[in-house]
Design a protein around this motif. Structure first.
Motif, short mmCIF file in Angstrom:
data_model
loop_
_atom_site.label_atom_id
_atom_site.label_comp_id
_atom_site.label_asym_id
_atom_site.label_seq_id
_atom_site.Cartn_x
_atom_site.Cartn_y
_atom_site.Cartn_z
N SER A 197 0.81 -1.24 0.00
CA SER A 197 0.00 0.00 0.00
C SER A 197 0.83 1.28 0.00
CB SER A 197 -0.88 -0.01 1.25
OG SER A 197 -0.02 -0.13 2.39
N SER A 198 2.20 1.14 -0.14
CA SER A 198 2.98 2.39 -0.08
C SER A 198 2.69 3.24 -1.31
CB SER A 198 4.47 2.09 0.04
OG SER A 198 4.91 1.33 -1.05
N SER A 199 3.03 4.51 -1.22
CA SER A 199 2.68 5.46 -2.29
C SER A 199 3.45 5.15 -3.57
CB SER A 199 3.04 6.88 -1.83
OG SER A 199 4.46 7.00 -1.80
N VAL A 200 2.96 5.66 -4.67
CA VAL A 200 3.64 5.45 -5.96
C VAL A 200 5.03 6.08 -5.91
CG1 VAL A 200 2.62 7.48 -7.10
CG2 VAL A 200 3.42 5.56 -8.48
N VAL A 201 5.19 7.18 -5.19
CA VAL A 201 6.52 7.82 -5.08
C VAL A 201 7.48 6.90 -4.34
CG1 VAL A 201 7.82 9.76 -4.10
CG2 VAL A 201 5.65 10.17 -5.27
N ASN A 202 7.02 6.30 -3.25
CA ASN A 202 7.90 5.39 -2.50
C ASN A 202 8.21 4.14 -3.31
OD1 ASN A 202 8.32 6.99 -0.26
ND2 ASN A 202 6.45 6.25 0.77
N LYS A 203 7.22 3.63 -4.05
CA LYS A 203 7.48 2.47 -4.92
C LYS A 203 8.45 2.86 -6.03
CE LYS A 203 3.18 -0.03 -4.05
NZ LYS A 203 1.95 -0.62 -4.64
N PHE A 204 8.30 4.10 -6.52
CA PHE A 204 9.19 4.57 -7.59
C PHE A 204 10.64 4.61 -7.10
CE2 PHE A 204 10.87 6.66 -11.16
CZ PHE A 204 11.65 7.72 -10.73
N LYS A 205 10.83 4.97 -5.82
CA LYS A 205 12.20 5.05 -5.29
C LYS A 205 12.90 3.69 -5.35
CE LYS A 205 11.58 8.98 -2.14
NZ LYS A 205 11.44 9.36 -0.70
N ASN A 206 12.10 2.59 -5.27
CA ASN A 206 12.71 1.26 -5.38
C ASN A 206 13.46 1.13 -6.71
OD1 ASN A 206 11.73 0.11 -2.95
ND2 ASN A 206 9.71 -0.11 -3.88
N ILE A 207 12.86 1.67 -7.79
CA ILE A 207 13.51 1.49 -9.11
C ILE A 207 14.52 2.59 -9.38
CG2 ILE A 207 11.71 0.08 -10.14
CD1 ILE A 207 10.58 2.52 -11.54
N SER A 208 14.28 3.80 -8.85
CA SER A 208 15.24 4.87 -9.14
C SER A 208 16.56 4.64 -8.40
CB SER A 208 14.66 6.24 -8.77
OG SER A 208 14.39 6.30 -7.39
N ASN A 209 16.50 3.81 -7.34
CA ASN A 209 17.76 3.47 -6.63
C ASN A 209 18.58 2.45 -7.42
OD1 ASN A 209 17.13 5.12 -4.47
ND2 ASN A 209 16.02 3.51 -3.37
N GLU A 210 17.92 1.73 -8.35
CA GLU A 210 18.60 0.64 -9.08
C GLU A 210 18.97 1.04 -10.51
OE1 GLU A 210 18.24 -1.77 -5.86
OE2 GLU A 210 19.10 -2.47 -7.74
N ILE A 211 18.12 1.88 -11.11
CA ILE A 211 18.23 2.12 -12.56
C ILE A 211 18.50 3.60 -12.82
CG2 ILE A 211 16.99 1.94 -14.77
CD1 ILE A 211 17.42 -0.81 -13.46
N GLU A 212 19.55 3.91 -13.61
CA GLU A 212 19.96 5.32 -13.75
C GLU A 212 18.87 6.20 -14.36
OE1 GLU A 212 22.97 4.09 -17.18
OE2 GLU A 212 22.70 6.28 -17.21
N PHE A 225 10.40 11.22 -12.07
CA PHE A 225 11.80 10.93 -12.39
C PHE A 225 12.66 11.39 -11.24
CE2 PHE A 225 13.54 15.17 -13.52
CZ PHE A 225 12.37 15.92 -13.64
N GLU A 226 13.92 10.90 -11.20
CA GLU A 226 14.84 11.24 -10.12
C GLU A 226 16.02 11.98 -10.70
OE1 GLU A 226 18.02 9.71 -9.84
OE2 GLU A 226 18.54 10.77 -8.00
N ASP A 227 16.49 12.97 -9.96
CA ASP A 227 17.72 13.66 -10.40
C ASP A 227 18.38 14.22 -9.15
OD1 ASP A 227 19.22 14.64 -12.88
OD2 ASP A 227 19.09 16.45 -11.62
N GLY A 228 19.67 13.90 -8.99
CA GLY A 228 20.41 14.41 -7.83
C GLY A 228 19.81 13.98 -6.50
N GLY A 229 19.26 12.76 -6.47
CA GLY A 229 18.73 12.23 -5.20
C GLY A 229 17.35 12.75 -4.86
N ILE A 302 7.18 21.31 -13.44
CA ILE A 302 8.02 20.28 -12.81
C ILE A 302 8.08 20.60 -11.31
CG2 ILE A 302 10.31 19.25 -12.63
CD1 ILE A 302 10.69 19.65 -15.59
N ILE A 303 7.59 19.67 -10.49
CA ILE A 303 7.57 19.90 -9.04
C ILE A 303 8.36 18.82 -8.31
CG2 ILE A 303 5.35 21.13 -9.04
CD1 ILE A 303 3.95 18.55 -8.24
N GLU A 304 9.03 19.20 -7.22
CA GLU A 304 9.77 18.25 -6.40
C GLU A 304 8.77 17.53 -5.50
OE1 GLU A 304 13.18 19.92 -4.41
OE2 GLU A 304 13.20 18.28 -2.92
N VAL A 305 8.77 16.20 -5.53
CA VAL A 305 7.76 15.46 -4.73
C VAL A 305 8.40 14.69 -3.57
CG1 VAL A 305 6.03 15.31 -6.55
CG2 VAL A 305 7.79 13.54 -6.37
N SER A 306 9.75 14.60 -3.59
CA SER A 306 10.39 13.90 -2.46
C SER A 306 11.90 14.13 -2.45
CB SER A 306 10.12 12.39 -2.58
OG SER A 306 10.89 11.70 -1.62
#
Ligand code: TA6
Length: 306
Positions: A197-212, A225-229, A302-306
């Motif tokens: 049930s975690s948020s889409v942003v938290n689930k997204f972090k699983n893949i942004s930590n692995e894939i450039e 998308f992720e940029d600079g952490g 473009i907004i920062e979400v996390s």
């Protein structure tokens, strides 16, 4: 050079309705046309419209090969597909409501053998060179397993190519495990891989930590998308929706086009959105209008979400 690999392309039969689709009703059509289908083929068709050299590869069926070749020619696409004897490329029926939005009904398609798979491996070994970009997208056919995808990825890694994968379910899991360069699940596909049930942003972090270059498309809500952490959401302006079919493929095409020109991640995202927001203003699965881009680009948030 950019290569796209569509392992199970489709011929799209696009039907525009006079009204919206209703059950138990004789729904009248406004217009019908044949179009390209199969995801990575869309990337090639759009890259070609953007003037970016690319070669579309994959499997296609012998029985209706000419029909697909005609569509390739209409999009002026360079292509080199391996023919599957005595089989047909599948069809996808796309029904477009009068008020916009669409329904897609797609056949299962080809059934490929290990011999067929080896043939496409040989083409790729022969063609792909260091720093080439390879896009693999679209549901693979019967006979092509996640193990085969792993083998394909290993061949591309041995060539030091940039590997972009737009696949789902166990194939997406294999791509994450293999740490390819780019993946682009939509929210539904992300939830299939990361349940809970975690948020889409938290689930997204699983893949942004692995894939450039990990992205997650959110339909009209844009893309994460992720940029600079930091995690950002790029939100497109609202535009006249004619058909959302192929919108995700169009985003991939725009992102890969910008990547091939050395643009940074924010510019790649912006360009992907321009191409995608232009495509949805077309009934076709993969037509864009470059004249749409400037107005779209001015209104991307473009907004920062996390
Ligand atoms: O993304 C749009 C589209 O490529 C349609 O043109 C239709 O061919 C369908 O998706 C095929 O999707 P699949 O995931 O089965 O390869």
């Amino acid at each position: 050079m950019i290569y796209t690999i569509t392992l199970n392309p489709a011929i799209d039969r696009i039907i525009r309705l006079k009204e919206n689709l209703q059950l138990e009703h004789n729904n009248k059509t406004k217009q019908k046309h044949i179009d390209l289908g199969g995801k990575a083929t869309h990337v090639s068709a759009i890259l070609t419209q953007l003037g970016t050299d690319n070669l579309a590869m994959g499997f296609y069926g012998q029985n209706n090969r000419d029909e697909l070749e005609v569509i390739f020619e209409q999009y002026n696409m360079d292509h080199d597909f391996h023919e599957i004897l005595y089989q047909s490329t599948r069809e996808s029926t796309v029904v477009i409501n009068n008020s916009g939005g669409s329904y897609m009904i797609t056949e299962e398609g080809l059934n490929v053998s290990e011999n067929d798979i080896e043939k496409i491996y040989s083409k790729i070994r022969e063609k792909v060179k260091t720093d080439d970009i390879v896009v693999i997208a679209g549901t693979p056919p019967k006979g092509f397993s996640p193990r085969n995808l792993m083998e394909l990825i290993q061949i591309l890694k041995s060539r030091q190519a940039y590997i972009a994968v737009d696949l789902s379910k166990e194939y997406l899991e294999e791509a994450i495990k293999a740490e390819v360069n780019f993946i682009k699940p939509n929210e539904h596909e992300l939830n299939e891989v990361y349940t809970g049930s975690s948020s889409v942003v938290n689930k997204f972090k699983n893949i942004s930590n692995e894939i450039e270059d990990a992205l997650c498309t959110l339909g009209e809500k844009g893309v994460l998308f992720e940029d600079g952490g930091k995690v950002y959401q790029a939100i497109p302006p609202s535009v006249e929706l004619k058909s959302d079919t192929g919108a995700g493929d169009a985003f991939v095409a725009g992102y890969i086009h910008a990547l091939s020109r050395g643009l940074d991640k924010f510019e790649r995202i912006r360009f992907g959105i321009q191409v995608s927001a232009s495509k949805v203003q077309q009934y076709s699965s993969c037509l864009i209008n470059i004249e749409d881009f400037e107005e779209i680009n001015k209104n991307i948030q473009i907004i920062e979400v996390s």
